[in-house]
Design a protein around this motif. Structure first.
Motif, PDB file in Angstrom:
ATOM      1  N   LYS A   1     -23.741 -35.229  -7.859  1.00 59.83           N
ATOM      2  CA  LYS A   1     -24.994 -35.544  -8.541  1.00 59.83           C
ATOM      3  C   LYS A   1     -26.155 -34.862  -7.829  1.00 59.83           C
ATOM      4  O   LYS A   1     -26.122 -34.698  -6.613  1.00 59.83           O
ATOM      5  N   PRO A   2     -27.231 -34.524  -8.554  1.00 59.06           N
ATOM      6  CA  PRO A   2     -28.401 -33.939  -7.905  1.00 59.06           C
ATOM      7  C   PRO A   2     -29.128 -34.953  -7.007  1.00 59.06           C
ATOM      8  O   PRO A   2     -29.738 -34.591  -6.021  1.00 59.06           O
ATOM      9  N   SER A   3     -29.043 -36.241  -7.347  1.00 55.32           N
ATOM     10  CA  SER A   3     -29.579 -37.324  -6.518  1.00 55.32           C
ATOM     11  C   SER A   3     -28.837 -38.603  -6.908  1.00 55.32           C
ATOM     12  O   SER A   3     -28.226 -38.668  -7.978  1.00 55.32           O
TER      13      SER A   3
ATOM     14  N   ASP B   1     -29.613 -41.392  -8.200  1.00 53.85           N
ATOM     15  CA  ASP B   1     -29.966 -42.052  -9.448  1.00 53.85           C
ATOM     16  C   ASP B   1     -29.799 -41.164 -10.688  1.00 53.85           C
ATOM     17  O   ASP B   1     -30.127 -41.564 -11.793  1.00 53.85           O
ATOM     18  N   LYS B   2     -29.256 -39.970 -10.508  1.00 53.43           N
ATOM     19  CA  LYS B   2     -29.058 -39.025 -11.617  1.00 53.43           C
ATOM     20  C   LYS B   2     -27.576 -38.992 -12.012  1.00 53.43           C
ATOM     21  O   LYS B   2     -26.704 -39.330 -11.224  1.00 53.43           O
ATOM     22  N   PRO B   3     -27.273 -38.539 -13.240  1.00 49.89           N
ATOM     23  CA  PRO B   3     -25.862 -38.410 -13.647  1.00 49.89           C
ATOM     24  C   PRO B   3     -25.195 -37.217 -12.953  1.00 49.89           C
ATOM     25  O   PRO B   3     -25.867 -36.323 -12.443  1.00 49.89           O
ATOM     26  N   THR B   4     -23.858 -37.223 -12.956  1.00 44.73           N
ATOM     27  CA  THR B   4     -23.108 -36.131 -12.326  1.00 44.73           C
ATOM     28  C   THR B   4     -23.343 -34.831 -13.091  1.00 44.73           C
ATOM     29  O   THR B   4     -23.669 -34.831 -14.276  1.00 44.73           O
ATOM     30  N   PHE B   5     -23.166 -33.708 -12.381  1.00 43.75           N
ATOM     31  CA  PHE B   5     -23.329 -32.400 -13.015  1.00 43.75           C
ATOM     32  C   PHE B   5     -22.275 -32.188 -14.098  1.00 43.75           C
ATOM     33  O   PHE B   5     -22.587 -31.758 -15.199  1.00 43.75           O
TER      34      PHE B   5
ATOM     35  N   TYR C   1     -21.586 -33.101  -3.124  1.00 48.56           N
ATOM     36  CA  TYR C   1     -22.217 -34.134  -3.947  1.00 48.56           C
ATOM     37  C   TYR C   1     -22.093 -33.706  -5.406  1.00 48.56           C
ATOM     38  O   TYR C   1     -22.397 -32.574  -5.759  1.00 48.56           O
TER      39      TYR C   1
ATOM     40  N   GLU D   1     -26.486 -25.227  -4.455  1.00 51.14           N
ATOM     41  CA  GLU D   1     -25.910 -25.459  -5.772  1.00 51.14           C
ATOM     42  C   GLU D   1     -24.711 -24.541  -5.948  1.00 51.14           C
ATOM     43  O   GLU D   1     -24.800 -23.333  -5.716  1.00 51.14           O
TER      44      GLU D   1
ATOM     45  N   GLU E   1     -17.029 -37.835  -4.505  1.00 50.82           N
ATOM     46  CA  GLU E   1     -18.450 -37.798  -4.173  1.00 50.82           C
ATOM     47  C   GLU E   1     -18.646 -38.003  -2.675  1.00 50.82           C
ATOM     48  O   GLU E   1     -17.981 -38.838  -2.063  1.00 50.82           O
TER      49      GLU E   1
END
Length: 159
Positions: free
Chosen positions: A95-97, A99-103, A93, A127, A143
């Motif tokens: 993104k952390p979730s 609805d969050k932006p990509t790392f 993944y 992580e 993703e």
């Protein structure tokens, strides 16, 4: 025993020339087998909770030859880049979730210790941190896609 300690153990066993090592501790049981004389079998680690389950890092299969999360790419076009590879198998993944932006994105500057992505393995979210500093040149996985141990994930320009 965390993932780094297990990876170091795999490296040590591969270099030692031992064909099989078994290690039992309070919360885990690990068996490492290296390639046989005919070279058909690769190293693997098996982690089994014993007694009361204790949350531990999942462990992925490893090849006997220097398993490393970061290696220089072999292709001619990408020879100046560093390839960041998956240290475990699972689902990647970016993104952390949801609805969050990509790392990280292509063009982002990263430094050692920056989180690049998350790999879910056996309901644990791990992580994946960068072991190098540089600039993301290419993202090699999509993703929510499955990844294998030692699969290239990112190309980084160290300059």
């Amino acid at each position: 025993m965390d993932l780094k300690e297990i990876q170091n153990l795999i490296k040590f066993v591969a270099k030692s020339g031992a064909s099989e090592v078994k290690l039992e501790m309070d919360d885990i049981k690990i068996t490492i087998k290296t390639a046989s004389e005919d070279g058909k079998e690769t190293t693997f680690v098996q982690q089994i909770p014993v007694g009361n389950p204790v949350p531990t890092q999942p462990v992925a299969p490893a090849a006997p030859a220097t398993p490393s999360a970061v290696e220089t790419s072999a292709s001619e076009d990408d020879s100046k880049y560093i390839t960041i590879k998956s240290p475990i198998i699972g689902t990647l993944y970016r993104k952390p979730s949801p609805d969050k932006p990509t790392f990280v994105e292509v063009g982002d500057s990263i430094k050692e210790g920056d989180v690049l992505c998350i790999i879910e393995a056996m309901k644990l979210f791990n992580e994946i941190e960068s072991e190098v500093s540089g600039k993301i040149v290419k993202i090699l996985v999509d993703e929510a896609s499955p990844v294998e141990f030692d699969q290239p994930l990112f190309l980084v320009d160290p300059s």
